[in-house]
Each structure stands twice: as C-alpha cells, then as structure tokens.
Scaffold this motif. Structure first.
Motif, short mmCIF file in Angstrom:
data_model
loop_
_atom_site.label_atom_id
_atom_site.label_comp_id
_atom_site.label_asym_id
_atom_site.label_seq_id
_atom_site.Cartn_x
_atom_site.Cartn_y
_atom_site.Cartn_z
N PRO A 1 7.25 -3.34 19.02
CA PRO A 1 6.96 -4.27 17.81
C PRO A 1 7.38 -5.71 18.77
O PRO A 1 7.94 -5.67 19.75
CB PRO A 1 8.18 -4.02 16.95
CG PRO A 1 8.71 -2.51 17.18
CD PRO A 1 8.43 -2.28 18.49
N ARG A 2 6.48 -6.49 18.05
CA ARG A 2 6.75 -7.95 18.52
C ARG A 2 7.97 -8.56 18.69
O ARG A 2 8.56 -8.18 17.65
CB ARG A 2 5.73 -8.87 17.98
CG ARG A 2 4.33 -8.40 17.91
CD ARG A 2 3.38 -9.46 17.37
NE ARG A 2 1.74 -9.28 17.39
CZ ARG A 2 0.96 -9.58 18.17
NH1 ARG A 2 1.56 -10.67 19.35
NH2 ARG A 2 -0.16 -9.44 18.39
N GLY A 3 8.32 -9.17 19.55
CA GLY A 3 9.80 -9.63 19.37
C GLY A 3 10.87 -8.92 19.86
O GLY A 3 12.09 -9.24 19.80
N SER A 4 10.47 -7.71 20.51
CA SER A 4 11.49 -6.75 20.84
C SER A 4 12.21 -7.37 22.04
O SER A 4 11.94 -7.90 22.71
CB SER A 4 10.99 -5.56 21.30
OG SER A 4 10.28 -4.76 20.24
N LEU B 1 14.13 -18.11 26.93
CA LEU B 1 13.63 -16.67 26.68
C LEU B 1 11.98 -16.85 26.55
O LEU B 1 11.14 -15.98 26.89
CB LEU B 1 14.26 -16.32 25.59
CG LEU B 1 15.35 -15.45 25.73
CD1 LEU B 1 16.33 -15.12 24.59
CD2 LEU B 1 15.50 -14.36 26.85
N LEU B 2 11.48 -17.81 25.72
CA LEU B 2 9.95 -18.14 25.58
C LEU B 2 9.22 -18.34 26.84
O LEU B 2 8.17 -17.53 27.22
CB LEU B 2 9.70 -19.10 24.52
CG LEU B 2 8.19 -19.63 24.15
CD1 LEU B 2 7.52 -18.26 23.67
CD2 LEU B 2 8.18 -20.60 23.23
N LYS B 3 9.71 -19.30 27.42
CA LYS B 3 9.16 -19.47 28.80
C LYS B 3 9.16 -18.34 29.82
O LYS B 3 8.18 -18.23 30.37
CB LYS B 3 10.15 -20.69 29.56
CG LYS B 3 9.70 -21.14 30.90
CD LYS B 3 10.22 -22.27 31.33
CE LYS B 3 9.83 -22.56 32.78
NZ LYS B 3 10.52 -23.62 33.43
N LEU C 1 8.18 -18.10 16.29
CA LEU C 1 6.68 -17.87 15.89
C LEU C 1 5.88 -17.69 17.07
O LEU C 1 5.12 -16.88 17.35
CB LEU C 1 6.07 -18.86 14.90
CG LEU C 1 6.54 -18.98 13.66
CD1 LEU C 1 5.97 -20.08 12.67
CD2 LEU C 1 6.28 -17.64 12.96
N ALA C 2 6.33 -18.58 18.31
CA ALA C 2 5.46 -18.64 19.49
C ALA C 2 5.66 -17.33 20.18
O ALA C 2 4.97 -16.73 20.83
CB ALA C 2 5.77 -19.85 20.36
N TYR C 3 7.04 -16.97 20.29
CA TYR C 3 7.41 -15.68 20.93
C TYR C 3 6.62 -14.42 20.27
O TYR C 3 6.27 -13.61 20.93
CB TYR C 3 9.01 -15.53 20.72
CG TYR C 3 9.64 -14.57 21.57
CD1 TYR C 3 10.05 -14.90 22.78
CD2 TYR C 3 9.43 -13.24 21.45
CE1 TYR C 3 10.49 -14.21 23.84
CE2 TYR C 3 9.77 -12.30 22.38
CZ TYR C 3 10.63 -12.79 23.68
OH TYR C 3 11.08 -11.83 24.54
N CYS C 4 6.65 -14.55 18.99
CA CYS C 4 5.94 -13.49 18.32
C CYS C 4 4.39 -13.30 18.82
O CYS C 4 4.05 -12.14 19.03
CB CYS C 4 6.05 -13.47 16.93
SG CYS C 4 7.64 -13.02 16.10
N LEU C 5 3.81 -14.69 18.77
CA LEU C 5 2.72 -14.59 19.06
C LEU C 5 2.32 -14.13 20.55
O LEU C 5 1.23 -13.56 20.73
CB LEU C 5 1.85 -16.05 19.26
CG LEU C 5 0.77 -16.17 19.44
CD1 LEU C 5 -0.46 -15.90 18.55
CD2 LEU C 5 0.35 -18.02 19.42
N HIS D 1 13.63 -23.91 16.18
CA HIS D 1 13.89 -22.46 16.45
C HIS D 1 12.84 -21.54 15.78
O HIS D 1 12.62 -20.80 16.28
CB HIS D 1 15.51 -21.98 15.98
CG HIS D 1 16.38 -22.31 16.88
ND1 HIS D 1 16.53 -21.47 17.94
CD2 HIS D 1 17.62 -23.12 16.93
CE1 HIS D 1 17.42 -21.91 18.67
NE2 HIS D 1 18.21 -22.80 17.88
N LYS D 2 12.58 -22.04 14.70
CA LYS D 2 11.50 -21.09 13.97
C LYS D 2 10.09 -21.27 14.51
O LYS D 2 9.50 -20.34 14.67
CB LYS D 2 11.19 -21.72 12.50
CG LYS D 2 12.39 -21.43 11.64
CD LYS D 2 12.18 -21.80 10.22
CE LYS D 2 13.47 -21.60 9.09
NZ LYS D 2 13.36 -22.03 7.97
N ALA D 3 9.90 -22.45 15.39
CA ALA D 3 8.72 -22.51 16.04
C ALA D 3 8.50 -21.90 17.21
O ALA D 3 7.66 -21.30 17.50
CB ALA D 3 8.39 -24.02 16.24
#
Length: 328
Positions: free
Chosen positions: A87-90, A321-323, A23-27, A18-20
């Motif tokens: 902001p990132r991750g919105s 969501l990341l995909k 971080l990828a999502y924020c990136l 989840h943390k990874a």
C-alpha cells in the motif's frame, strides 16, 4: 489576544503543510517501503547520546507515523513489496541491539499509537553485560569526574573541561575500537572500565524481558551474538555469529526467528556479499542494513535500506522522510 490568534493561524498552516506532504508522499510511494531504524528511547535527553530520542520525541514521531503513514509489520510489508502489492505510504519501525528501554519506554508508546515494530537482538548481552560502546560512553557519564584514564588506548590521563570534550573522546575511542576483532576490542574496553572503576547498570534486555516484548505482539529478529563487524572477520566466525544469535533467540521464544540485521550495517564496509549468503544459508527471510534510502521490489531483500530523520520538529521529520522517498 493577537498573539493567540497568530498561534492558531500558525498551527493551521503547519497542519496544511503536513497534509500536503502526506499527499506528495502517497503520490511518490507506489510500491516503495521506508523502514525506520532506532536503537534506544530514553526517559530524558542524554547529552552523551544526542542521537537517541527521548520518550517525548519518540511519542510525537509515532503519532506522525500513525497519522500520515501506514505502519506495517516488517515481514508483512516485505512480503507485499515482493509481490508489488505494498500500500502507498507504508512504513516499518525497527530497533537494533536489544536495550531495556525498548520494552520499558518504546513499547508502551508504540502500543498507544497502534504501531508495530521489529526488535533485532544481539544475544551476547542478555545475561547482564552491556555493549562495548555503552561501556565507553559510561566512562564519561559522571559530570563531577574531571579526569579519565585512557592509557589502555594510548592516550594517558585526559582532562575533561566540558561536554564537548566528553563527546570528542567518546567518538574517538569508539571509532578506534569499532573494527578490531571482538576479543581484542573487549579486552581494551575491560581495561578502560577497570582503570576508571566504572560500575554501570545493565542496559540490555534479559531473557524474560525479550519474552515479554514478544508476548506484546512485537517481532524479534537476530543481530549476531557479539555484535561484530562481519566484514572484519572470516567466514567461519561470521557464520557462527549469525547462527548463534538465531539459535539462542529461537530457544528463548520457542518460535522461528527469520529476520536479521547486520551490526553497524553499511554494505561493503560492515558486511559483504559473503555475509549475505551466510544469512540466506541460515534460512533468514530478510536482512536489514543501515544504508539510507527506501526499498522497491527490485532491491535485494538481504540488504534492505533503513533510515530515520533526527529532526527535532514533526514537520521537518515529515519533510525529510518525503525527501528520502523522492531521492530513491
């Protein structure tokens, strides 16, 4: 004891993943906005409404949104996106149609996690009438009823052997009626309900419930009056649908309503450029579709994309969501 140890280890691994993903999502999420779309949150799972989350599922989804994203009110997020200051991750949460369980079940869960949401209301149904698709589903809800009279749609009396039969006929009838003119569609639905003597409880919020939802701090948006497919009608009827919903909601709330969601919501299938212009003319500041994807500052703010993964575990939900973000 060994199994317990493996369980602890598995939980730790999942948390690391989840943390990874976070971080990828924020990136990848610089000035990109993900908007989630819901319709209902049910007390318990409903086999005839399999895509609707129950309150247990919705609770962990909003916990995930709180823990790994930055949930924002829709209008605030879109304003920041326009100005390239998002902001990132919105992420934003939205609901369509105006079901009672939005207030009774969804709102308390949203509040418990500090997550804002915008609720788009189809105003025809605030006086106790159910939406036409729910009337269709309710034809099949009584498990003891083995036969349903579908003469109104040319199918005669059909026999129901299992849940798969019920889902099949629900999907077939809804797809057959969805793009008909509102009056013709409703007449057929009324005949089906009468032929089968179905009596359903009101499922949609009334005026006082809409007011109560707004008093909790949630935003209310318009979703037309009769919930028609705008692309299937003419410009005059579409204009009336859009303006009527805005006028009724503003009268109820005593405030400006300037966000809109297109019924069904697929661009060029369910609404057209002419419909977007009508929404602009009605002085809405933004409008949402149901086309999947994320939104950037380059996109059209009168057909914002929305997306909700229906995965049944938090990790798969998070990964999808990341995909969706990376695929934009």
């Amino acid at each position: 004891m060994v199994n317990f140890g493996f369980g602890i280890m598995a939980d730790q691994i999942i948390k690391l993943i989840h943390k990874a993903v976070f971080l990828a999502y924020c990136l990848f999420s610089k000035n990109k906005l993900n908007i989630l779309i819901y319709h209902q949150v049910l007390e318990h799972k409903d086999l005839l409404r399999p895509s609707e989350p129950c309150k247990k599922e919705f609770n962990w989804q909003m916990q995930l949104v709180k823990d790994y994203f930055r949930p924002l009110p829709l209008k605030e997020a879109v304003s920041l996106l326009k100005n390239k200051k998002l902001p990132r991750g919105s992420i934003c949460v939205t609901f369509d149609d105006g079901y009672k369980n939005n207030l009774d079940i969804a709102a308390p869960i949203l509040q418990s996690h500090g997550v804002h949401a915008t609720f788009f209301i189809a105003t025809k149904f605030i006086d106790g009438e159910n939406m036409w698709n729910d009337s269709i589903i309710d034809l099949f809800i009584n498990e003891r009823k083995q036969n349903v009279d579908l003469s109104a749609v040319g199918e005669g009396v059909v026999k129901l052997l299992n849940i798969a039969d019920r889902r099949y006929w629900i999907t077939k009838i809804i797809n057959a009626l969805k793009y008909l003119p509102v009056e013709k569609r409703q007449a057929i639905v009324d005949k089906l309900v009468a032929d089968n003597r179905v009596h359903s409880k009101p499922k949609m919020m009334n005026v006082e419930e809409i007011k109560a939802l707004a008093k909790l701090g949630f935003d209310i948006g318009a979703h037309t009056h009769n919930h028609p497919i705008l692309a299937a009608g003419d410009i005059k009827s579409s204009d009336i649908e859009i303006i009527t919903s805005k006028r009724i909601l503003q009268s109820i709330l005593g405030d400006v309503v300037d966000t809109f969601a297109y019924p069904n919501g697929k661009y060029e299938k369910d609404f057209l450029d002419t419909d977007m212009q009508l929404v602009r003319n009605a002085e809405f500041s933004l409008a949402t579709s149901t086309d999947w994807g994320v939104n950037t500052s380059r996109d059209n703010f009168y057909r914002l994309k929305r997306f909700t993964p229906w995965d049944k575990t938090p990790l798969k939900f998070h990964l999808r969501l990341l995909k969706n973000l990376i695929g934009a």
